[in-house]
Design an enzyme around this catalytic site. Structure first.
Site, PDB file in Angstrom:
ATOM      1  N   VAL A   1      32.647  39.834 -53.082  1.00  0.00           N
ATOM      2  CA  VAL A   1      33.782  40.634 -52.648  1.00  0.00           C
ATOM      3  C   VAL A   1      33.226  41.925 -52.072  1.00  0.00           C
ATOM      4  CG1 VAL A   1      35.925  41.745 -53.342  1.00  0.00           C
ATOM      5  CG2 VAL A   1      35.148  39.698 -54.540  1.00  0.00           C
ATOM      6  N   GLY A   2      33.723  42.286 -50.899  1.00  0.00           N
ATOM      7  CA  GLY A   2      33.252  43.539 -50.291  1.00  0.00           C
ATOM      8  C   GLY A   2      34.431  44.326 -49.761  1.00  0.00           C
TER       9      GLY A   2
ATOM     10  N   ASP B   1      24.321  50.429 -45.204  1.00  0.00           N
ATOM     11  CA  ASP B   1      24.595  50.026 -46.585  1.00  0.00           C
ATOM     12  C   ASP B   1      23.485  49.116 -47.086  1.00  0.00           C
ATOM     13  OD1 ASP B   1      25.910  50.008 -48.991  1.00  0.00           O
ATOM     14  OD2 ASP B   1      27.484  48.612 -48.377  1.00  0.00           O
TER      15      ASP B   1
END
Ligand SMILES: *[C@@H]1O[C@H](CO)[C@@H](O)[C@H](O)[C@H]1NC(C)=O
Ligand SMILES: *[C@@H]1O[C@H](CO)[C@@H](O)[C@H](O)[C@H]1NC(C)=O
Ligand SMILES: *[C@@H]1O[C@H](CO)[C@@H](O)[C@H](O)[C@H]1NC(C)=O
Ligand SMILES: *[C@@H]1O[C@H](CO)[C@@H](O)[C@H](O)[C@H]1NC(C)=O
Length: 840
Positions: free
Chosen positions: A505-506, A621
């Site tokens: 999940v992001g 990121d």
């Protein structure tokens, strides 16, 4: 092979040194010899000297005047005595019919055109009543112009890029007479006006300046004296700033008194004279930490024009680097947020820099406010400076500079609109181009046909309408599915987006495992269709991923935009995240060599992101959860949803909330609010520590000094005791040399300042070396691994070895994409060959 040339060296070296000295001497003095320099005192039968410059008499060769009636007018010296350059205003040429001056142009490019007007009465001619138009072949300079103030002279300066062999300046009377007192046509250094600037609303790059005519409307030396043409190599006039300051009480002046610095790529001594950079107006509130004021200069301008505003900065007030942060505003819009001049000037105080900003005609009102205000960053004293300012009106050609007419620069909006609209198109074109390259045999056929599809593609992506061009696309692909998946296909592959199939999940949405009918496994990333932010990231990701193909980047297989869905389909990475192999799962532990191979793979992927395309791509990121492993533990970098391209980083993102993950974030990002490739290097340094210590980067359950892995790790590294915190499971297996080199690499990555950190390429090289040291037999020599191969002359001879391996491996790996990476070449093997060859 190489003839010894010891004898020849001394003279060559001497010459070189002499050249260096000579050239550095030349740099010390601002010098510029204009290719064209015409100074004409109109109406004067003899030449006139003002200051150090001599204006030739009117009509002197090679300048030609063509007019029907020669009227050379003059007035008494007393009438003009109080004006600057008074001698020039004492004479004028009067025209009663359309007339012109013709100047031969030796060197095309930007020229200053300066016009001097003062209306006196001569015989029956009252010049104060004159109304006329002035133009060149290409640009209308003044239209139906009448002297606004009959008692004062008027000086106009334009900067035009002249692309002809002659310049004709025409005067056309509207009601009987026209006049001119003096004219200058002088070459401008080529790099004075560069093509690109930053627009303030919206925040984006503006380009095309180099062709545009400009009119200087204000040129101000903040906090310093008036600068006259004699004190400026380009004969410009810089006025003082006090009369424009709205709130002088919050400001103070300062003069440096020493020489300011100029660095390559920044301002030069021609950009503005030393006296502009050496004096400053500063916010006076600087040591009362709660007084937050802006200092504002207000200028009367013509609304309806776009303006180029050039800020001149030079930090002559700070005692140390990275202490002065401030904001700059143009017309109420942010021009710079938390500007840190130390960064702009390669960490040297008192270095001259400038920033060009464009305010569009839609935003310009008749009062142009330029403000400098304190930064809102914590722990920063409110302060701010400005050394100089130029305000230039931009014209787009024919209808230029029509004083008071208020016709604006409408073209700009159209151009920008077209550019923005084109971006969507570009994304699809890129996807399709990629598609075309997939199968080399189909290359030509595809490149001829992608255009029409791209139009459908744009419609489809931007509106979500269900155009069906999929058949055409898929048919060319020689496979069971195309790049644009039908929603139903993905529904089936993911067991109708079964929550039990979620593998991640992001921010963008959930990632599902999927199995296609032909048993191919895929990772299906399904975005939340409602968020606009998501849509942008969706496009970013498609665009980026389709441009980028690399063995160490997770590949995009396709996407689905049916039913307003934003779904990306990636290759499936069997072994999951690097993180899950370090801690917090049941996965078997990786040994030191495996961990290094993974780091090397990820470093290679990032290196490619930074250097593989024309514009560097910053991942933003980098973390162990974004490094994925395939069934062979080959590392690939994932998740470009946050990626932005590098140098022309869109300023809007700089001011938005910090993205990225806590514990990995570059501390310099907080200070500067600017991302560079070096931010990724920092984050990667944290990953390296994570790999070594196998613990979370932030663990709040630990004692305070241990919470943040980067801090904790650096503490041990600096003590030279990094071995104390190595993952227990592997600590006995790491060779000390390997660990030492690894620790040094981490330390360099985690340097406070981006400039001190190595590039990803250097990190990669170092990690290869760490692996070598782990494998080492006694023949390995400790070359300075920060150098690249090409910088080690003795190794150059061994390049043959590198080439032959590359070729073999590229052939072996031909079914993969060999374009950008010697994917299957083990760099460590190449390196080992080099080192061993050297050792012989
Ligand atoms: C002048 O304009 C031409 C094209 O319009 C451009 O190529 C050139 O670089 C410009 N020169 C300068 C000094 O900006
Ligand atoms: C300007 O130049 C003159 C001589 O050319 C010099 O005396 C004067 O000090 C200069 N002024 C400034 C502000 O530099
Ligand atoms: C800064 O603070 C000191 C002491 O409070 C004061 O004497 C000085 O005048 C202040 N300077 C400015 C520029 O406000
Ligand atoms: C400075 O001016 C800008 C633009 O007008 C404004 O947004 C900002 O709030 C001002 N800052 C202060 C401290 O007054």
């Amino acid at each position: 092979m190489m003839a010894p040339s010891g004898r020849k060296r001394p003279p060559a070296a001497t010459t070189f040194i002499l050249l260096c000295i000579l050239s550095s001497l030349c740099v010390c003095k601002a010098q510029f010899k204009p290719a064209d320099s015409y100074l004409v005192d109109c109406g004067s039968p003899k030449s006139t000297t003002v200051g150090q410059r001599t204006f030739a008499s009117d009509g002197a060769s090679p300048v030609k005047v063509s007019t029907s009636q020669e009227i050379l007018a003059g007035t008494s010296a007393n009438g003009v005595a109080s004006f600057d350059n008074s001698a020039l205003y004492q004479t004028a040429r009067i025209f009663t019919s359309p007339s012109s001056y013709t100047f031969p142009i030796q060197k095309q490019g930007r020229h200053f055109i300066r016009l001097y007007f003062f209306p006196f009465t001569y015989q029956s001619y009252d010049l104060a009543l004159a109304k006329f138009t002035v133009s060149t072949q290409d640009v209308l300079l003044l239209s139906d112009f009448q002297q606004p103030d009959k008692t004062a002279p008027l000086f106009k300066e334009y900067s035009l890029n002249i692309t002809r062999d002659t310049l004709v300046i025409s005067f056309k009377p509207s009601n009987g007479i026209a006049f001119i007192n003096a004219i200058e046509v002088v070459s401008v250094p080529d790099d004075l006006i560069v093509d690109a600037a930053q627009m303030v609303n919206p925040m984006q790059q503006y380009s095309g300046l180099s062709a545009q005519p400009l009119e200087t409307v204000y040129r101000v030396n903040m906090g310093g004296p008036k600068v006259t043409p004699d004190n400026d190599t380009l004969s410009r006039t810089w006025v003082t700033d006090q009369k424009y300051l709205l709130n002088p009480t919050v400001t103070k002046k300062f003069a440096y008194g020493k020489d300011v610095n100029y660095k390559k790529g920044g301002a030069t001594q021609l950009t503005a004279p030393d006296i502009v950079y050496g004096t400053v107006t500063e916010l006076a509130a600087s040591n009362t930490s709660n007084a937050l004021f802006n200092m504002t200069w207000q200028f009367d301008v013509d609304a309806g024009f776009s303006y180029l505003i050039r800020f001149h900065f030079c930090d002559i007030v700070s005692k140390a680097l990275n202490q002065l942060y401030f904001n700059a505003y143009v017309g109420g819009f942010f021009a710079q947020n938390n500007l840190d001049l130390s960064v702009m000037s390669d960490n040297q105080l008192a270095t001259a820099t400038y920033i060009d900003v464009v305010l569009s005609s839609n935003d310009a009102s008749s009062k142009l406010g330029i403000s400098i205000g304190p930064s809102t960053l914590n722990n920063v004293l409110p302060d701010g400076i400005l050394n100089g300012l130029e305000v230039m009106k931009i014209s787009t050609g024919g209808s230029a500079f029509t004083v008071g007419s208020g016709t604006g620069n409408k073209n700009l909006g159209v151009i920008l609109g077209a550019v923005l609209g084109g971006a969507g198109l570009l994304i699809i074109i890129v996807v399709l181009v990629l598609l075309c390259r997939k199968k080399k045999t189909l290359e030509k056929q595809h490149s001829k046909t992608w255009m029409p599809f791209s139009i459908n593609g744009l419609t489809s992506l931007s509106t979500g309408s269900r155009t069906s061009y999929g058949t055409t696309l898929t048919s060319g692909l020689n496979g069971s599915y195309g790049y644009r998946f039908a929603f139903s296909v993905l529904q089936e592959a993911t067991n109708n987006f079964d929550e039990n199939w979620v593998i991640g999940v992001g921010g963008f949405g959930k990632v599902y495992k999927g199995v296609m009918r032909d048993e191919t496994k895929v990772a299906v990333k399904r975005g939340n269709p409602k968020s606009q932010q998501g849509l942008n990231e969706f496009r970013t990701e498609i665009e980026l991923l389709s441009r980028l193909r690399h063995r160490h980047l997770v590949s995009l297989i396709g996407y689905c935009d049916e039913r307003n869905e934003m779904i990306l389909v990636y290759e499936y990475m069997e072994k999951g995240t690097l993180k899950s192999h370090l801690y917090g799962s049941d996965n078997p532990s990786l040994n030191w060599k495996q961990r290094l191979e993974v780091c090397i793979g990820a470093a290679r992927g990032l290196h490619y992101l930074h250097t593989g395309s024309a514009k560097a791509i910053i991942h933003r990121d980098v973390k162990s959860a974004n490094i994925l492993l395939d069934e062979n533990l080959l590392a690939k970098v994932a998740d470009f949803g946050l990626s932005k391209t590098g140098p022309e980083l869109d300023q809007t993102h700089v001011s938005t909330a910090v993205k990225g993950s806590f514990g990995y974030l570059d501390p310099e990002y907080f200070r500067r609010q600017q991302l560079t490739e070096k931010s990724d290097v920092y984050s990667f340094g944290v990953v390296l520590l994570e790999v070594l210590c196998a613990r979370p980067v932030i663990d709040p359950t630990l004692p305070r000094e241990m919470v943040n892995l980067a801090e904790w790790g650096m503490k041990w590294q600096k003590r030279g005791e990094l071995h104390q915190i190595v993952d227990q499971r592997i600590s006995g297996t790491i060779r000390p040399d390997s660990l030492r080199k690894f620790g040094e690499t981490v330390e360099k990555c985690l340097a406070d300042y981006g400039v001190e950190r190595p590039s990803m390429g250097d990190v990669l090289w170092n990690l290869e070396y760490v692996l070598q040291l782990q494998d080492a037999d006694s023949t390995v020599s400790d070359v300075n691994s920060m150098n690249r191969i090409v910088e080690l002359p003795s190794q150059v001879q061994n390049v043959g070895a590198l080439e032959s391996i590359s070729v073999t491996m590229a052939e072996a790996g031909a079914s993969n994409d060999p374009d950008h990476d010697l994917s299957d070449v083990s760099m460590s093997r190449v390196f080992s060959q080099l080192i061993k060859a050297e050792g012989r």
